[in-house]
Design a protein around this motif. Structure first.
Motif, mmCIF file in Angstrom:
data_model
loop_
_atom_site.group_PDB
_atom_site.id
_atom_site.type_symbol
_atom_site.label_atom_id
_atom_site.label_comp_id
_atom_site.label_asym_id
_atom_site.label_seq_id
_atom_site.Cartn_x
_atom_site.Cartn_y
_atom_site.Cartn_z
ATOM 1 N N VAL A 66 0.846 -1.188 0.000
ATOM 2 C CA VAL A 66 0.000 0.000 0.000
ATOM 3 C C VAL A 66 0.884 1.241 0.000
ATOM 4 O O VAL A 66 2.070 1.180 0.357
ATOM 5 C CB VAL A 66 -0.946 0.035 1.213
ATOM 6 C CG1 VAL A 66 -1.913 -1.121 1.174
ATOM 7 C CG2 VAL A 66 -0.155 0.041 2.522
ATOM 8 N N LEU A 67 0.284 2.357 -0.401
ATOM 9 C CA LEU A 67 1.002 3.629 -0.452
ATOM 10 C C LEU A 67 0.467 4.531 0.644
ATOM 11 O O LEU A 67 -0.742 4.779 0.725
ATOM 12 C CB LEU A 67 0.816 4.284 -1.818
ATOM 13 C CG LEU A 67 1.611 5.578 -2.060
ATOM 14 C CD1 LEU A 67 3.098 5.260 -2.223
ATOM 15 C CD2 LEU A 67 1.096 6.299 -3.306
ATOM 16 N N LEU A 68 1.358 5.044 1.487
ATOM 17 C CA LEU A 68 0.991 5.978 2.543
ATOM 18 C C LEU A 68 1.450 7.376 2.151
ATOM 19 O O LEU A 68 2.620 7.562 1.789
ATOM 20 C CB LEU A 68 1.634 5.583 3.872
ATOM 21 C CG LEU A 68 1.261 4.204 4.439
ATOM 22 C CD1 LEU A 68 1.956 3.993 5.775
ATOM 23 C CD2 LEU A 68 -0.244 4.073 4.590
ATOM 24 N N LEU A 69 0.551 8.362 2.221
ATOM 25 C CA LEU A 69 0.868 9.731 1.841
ATOM 26 C C LEU A 69 1.196 10.561 3.065
ATOM 27 O O LEU A 69 0.572 10.403 4.126
ATOM 28 C CB LEU A 69 -0.304 10.369 1.094
ATOM 29 C CG LEU A 69 -0.707 9.739 -0.235
ATOM 30 C CD1 LEU A 69 -1.890 10.488 -0.831
ATOM 31 C CD2 LEU A 69 0.465 9.725 -1.206
ATOM 32 N N ALA A 70 2.151 11.464 2.909
ATOM 33 C CA ALA A 70 2.505 12.381 3.985
ATOM 34 C C ALA A 70 2.793 13.751 3.380
ATOM 35 O O ALA A 70 3.218 13.857 2.237
ATOM 36 C CB ALA A 70 3.727 11.870 4.758
ATOM 37 N N ASP A 71 2.531 14.796 4.153
ATOM 38 C CA ASP A 71 2.741 16.171 3.710
ATOM 39 C C ASP A 71 4.116 16.643 4.177
ATOM 40 O O ASP A 71 4.432 16.573 5.361
ATOM 41 C CB ASP A 71 1.635 17.067 4.281
ATOM 42 C CG ASP A 71 1.769 18.498 3.807
ATOM 43 O OD1 ASP A 71 2.465 19.286 4.480
ATOM 44 O OD2 ASP A 71 1.176 18.834 2.766
ATOM 45 N N SER A 72 4.927 17.136 3.247
ATOM 46 C CA SER A 72 6.298 17.525 3.589
ATOM 47 C C SER A 72 6.340 18.694 4.565
ATOM 48 O O SER A 72 7.194 18.749 5.456
ATOM 49 C CB SER A 72 7.081 17.875 2.321
ATOM 50 O OG SER A 72 6.495 18.972 1.650
ATOM 51 N N THR A 73 5.416 19.641 4.418
ATOM 52 C CA THR A 73 5.392 20.789 5.327
ATOM 53 C C THR A 73 5.081 20.349 6.749
ATOM 54 O O THR A 73 5.694 20.814 7.720
ATOM 55 C CB THR A 73 4.351 21.814 4.862
ATOM 56 O OG1 THR A 73 4.647 22.212 3.517
ATOM 57 C CG2 THR A 73 4.361 23.041 5.756
ATOM 58 N N GLU A 74 4.133 19.427 6.885
ATOM 59 C CA GLU A 74 3.780 18.933 8.217
ATOM 60 C C GLU A 74 4.935 18.160 8.833
ATOM 61 O O GLU A 74 5.234 18.308 10.026
ATOM 62 C CB GLU A 74 2.546 18.049 8.133
ATOM 63 C CG GLU A 74 2.098 17.511 9.495
ATOM 64 C CD GLU A 74 0.858 16.644 9.399
ATOM 65 O OE1 GLU A 74 0.470 16.073 10.432
ATOM 66 O OE2 GLU A 74 0.297 16.535 8.288
ATOM 67 N N LEU A 75 5.599 17.337 8.031
ATOM 68 C CA LEU A 75 6.712 16.555 8.563
ATOM 69 C C LEU A 75 7.855 17.455 9.025
ATOM 70 O O LEU A 75 8.506 17.182 10.040
ATOM 71 C CB LEU A 75 7.222 15.571 7.513
ATOM 72 C CG LEU A 75 6.308 14.394 7.169
ATOM 73 C CD1 LEU A 75 6.946 13.516 6.115
ATOM 74 C CD2 LEU A 75 5.976 13.576 8.411
ATOM 75 N N SER A 76 8.116 18.534 8.274
ATOM 76 C CA SER A 76 9.211 19.427 8.646
ATOM 77 C C SER A 76 8.888 20.216 9.920
ATOM 78 O O SER A 76 9.800 20.609 10.654
ATOM 79 C CB SER A 76 9.519 20.395 7.503
ATOM 80 O OG SER A 76 8.401 21.235 7.226
ATOM 81 N N SER A 77 7.600 20.436 10.175
ATOM 82 C CA SER A 77 7.214 21.191 11.369
ATOM 83 C C SER A 77 6.990 20.292 12.580
ATOM 84 O O SER A 77 6.871 20.777 13.705
ATOM 85 C CB SER A 77 5.940 21.999 11.098
ATOM 86 O OG SER A 77 4.846 21.150 10.813
ATOM 87 N N ARG A 78 6.891 18.991 12.327
ATOM 88 C CA ARG A 78 6.669 18.039 13.425
ATOM 89 C C ARG A 78 7.714 16.935 13.348
ATOM 90 O O ARG A 78 7.468 15.848 12.805
ATOM 91 C CB ARG A 78 5.265 17.453 13.336
ATOM 92 C CG ARG A 78 4.147 18.468 13.496
ATOM 93 C CD ARG A 78 2.799 17.789 13.360
ATOM 94 N NE ARG A 78 2.670 16.681 14.320
ATOM 95 C CZ ARG A 78 1.870 15.644 14.129
ATOM 96 N NH1 ARG A 78 1.164 15.529 13.015
ATOM 97 N NH2 ARG A 78 1.790 14.685 15.043
ATOM 98 N N PRO A 79 8.904 17.175 13.866
ATOM 99 C CA PRO A 79 9.993 16.193 13.791
ATOM 100 C C PRO A 79 9.621 14.839 14.379
ATOM 101 O O PRO A 79 10.061 13.796 13.889
ATOM 102 C CB PRO A 79 11.121 16.851 14.604
ATOM 103 C CG PRO A 79 10.798 18.319 14.588
ATOM 104 C CD PRO A 79 9.310 18.406 14.566
ATOM 105 N N GLU A 80 8.774 14.844 15.414
ATOM 106 C CA GLU A 80 8.414 13.574 16.036
ATOM 107 C C GLU A 80 7.595 12.711 15.081
ATOM 108 O O GLU A 80 7.725 11.475 15.062
ATOM 109 C CB GLU A 80 7.637 13.810 17.335
ATOM 110 C CG GLU A 80 6.229 14.381 17.186
ATOM 111 C CD GLU A 80 6.192 15.883 16.900
ATOM 112 O OE1 GLU A 80 5.094 16.431 16.750
ATOM 113 O OE2 GLU A 80 7.285 16.487 16.849
#
Length: 338
Positions: free
Chosen positions: A96-110
């Motif tokens: 399966v493919l899981l999508l993530a937002d790059s802006t959110e990941l950069s603002s939430r390191p955890e």
């Protein structure tokens, strides 16, 4: 130390695409190919003593069954085609493919640490948006799991796969020149991004090949959305001596550029011709319908995912390049003679 052959070497020897080599060597039951071609790929792999990377074997034995895809904006219609291609590839391999937002990941390191460090995904596709955090995070990910930059050349030790953006930009410019335009402007996205650099290089080479000047006052870089296209075109049209045609490096940006031209009282294409990269569902319903250069976005997502699933990212130093199918000019009503 001699570098061992990768998928791209096998593909070159067999005279087929990297994607096809990957699907044949990983035993993809859904691949449709002539037996002669299959045997040619297997023979090339044997002659080159091709051995899949350890990361590839680990990926096939991984437990999560998921591949991650990071994009800046999942609602972007250009990204949607890339996502669709990656989904088709992962589904074909039972993942399966899981999508993530790059802006959110950069603002939430955890959140990023959980994504790459807790076995949630077996590999990662990263659609770079041009921000410094992209390079930092994708480089961190590549140390833990197979990672590839989508539509980018390799950066910070992370492999990349890209489209023929330079050729596509040159094709768009040649179309304008063949219509009789000599005063041609450029509207691009973030100037520091690899995509912008490649598209501007293609634009520049085509202009100089026809002894036409690339004028700084007709060259504007902004962001990658319609609002940025509106701002860029407004800035370009504010100069006293405006161009008769503009190449826009992204069709979403071009929507904003078209609106700005019309708000300025210009007729498109009577007063100003516009041509953009990428072709998506809404462009033929505009006013006027946009002339575009079509690139294989779905193939980009699919091949990027297949490289990750195969686990063999050994390839050219400048990354994997998708040349088939080649860029295709789609002429509509936004371009005409000056």
């Amino acid at each position: 130390m001699k570098r061992r052959p990768g998928l791209s070497t096998v593909a070159e020897r067999a005279g087929v695409s990297v994607s096809l080599v990957s699907r044949i060597l990983t035993g993809d039951a859904n691949v449709r190919v002539r037996e002669e071609t299959r045997q040619r790929v297997l023979q090339a792999a044997a002659e080159l003593n091709y051995v899949p990377q350890v990361s590839g074997r680990a990926l096939r034995l991984a437990k999560s069954g998921a591949i991650g895809l990071v994009v800046q904006d999942v609602s972007n219609p250009i990204h949607a085609e890339i996502i669709r291609g990656a989904q088709l590839a992962t589904a074909a391999h039972g993942q399966v493919l899981l999508l993530a937002d790059s802006t959110e990941l950069s603002s939430r390191p955890e959140a990023f640490d959980r994504l790459i460090g807790e076995g949630r995904i077996d590999g990662l596709l990263w659609q770079s948006s041009g921000f410094a955090s992209d390079e930092e995070l994708s480089s961190r990910a590549a140390k833990l799991l197979p990672t590839i930059l989508v539509n980018n050349r390799p950066r910070a030790g992370v492999q990349g796969i890209r489209l023929a953006d330079e050729e596509a930009a040159a094709l768009a410019v040649r179309h304008l020149i063949e219509l009789g335009h000599r005063d041609i402007g450029f509207v691009g996205g973030m100037g520091a991004t690899d995509i912008s650099v490649r598209r501007f290089d293609g634009f520049t080479r085509a202009m100089r090949a026809h002894d036409l000047p690339v004028r700084p006052e007709w060259t504007v870089f902004k962001e990658w959305d319609a609002a940025a296209g509106h701002a860029a075109m407004s800035e370009l049209l504010a100069v006293p001596d405006r161009p008769t045609a503009v190449f826009v490096a992204n069709v979403v940006v071009c929507v904003g550029a078209l609106a700005a031209a019309r708000e300025s009282g210009l007729d498109v294409p009577g007063d100003l011709s516009l041509v953009a990269l990428h072709d998506t569902w809404f462009v033929e319903h505009g006013a006027p319908p946009l002339t575009t250069v079509r690139l294989p976005l779905r193939d980009l997502g699919r091949q990027a995912a297949e490289l990750i699933i195969a686990g063999d990212l050994a390839g050219p130093e400048d990354g994997f390049l998708i040349t088939e199918p080649p860029p295709e000019l789609v002429v509509r009503a936004s371009t005409g003679r000056p």
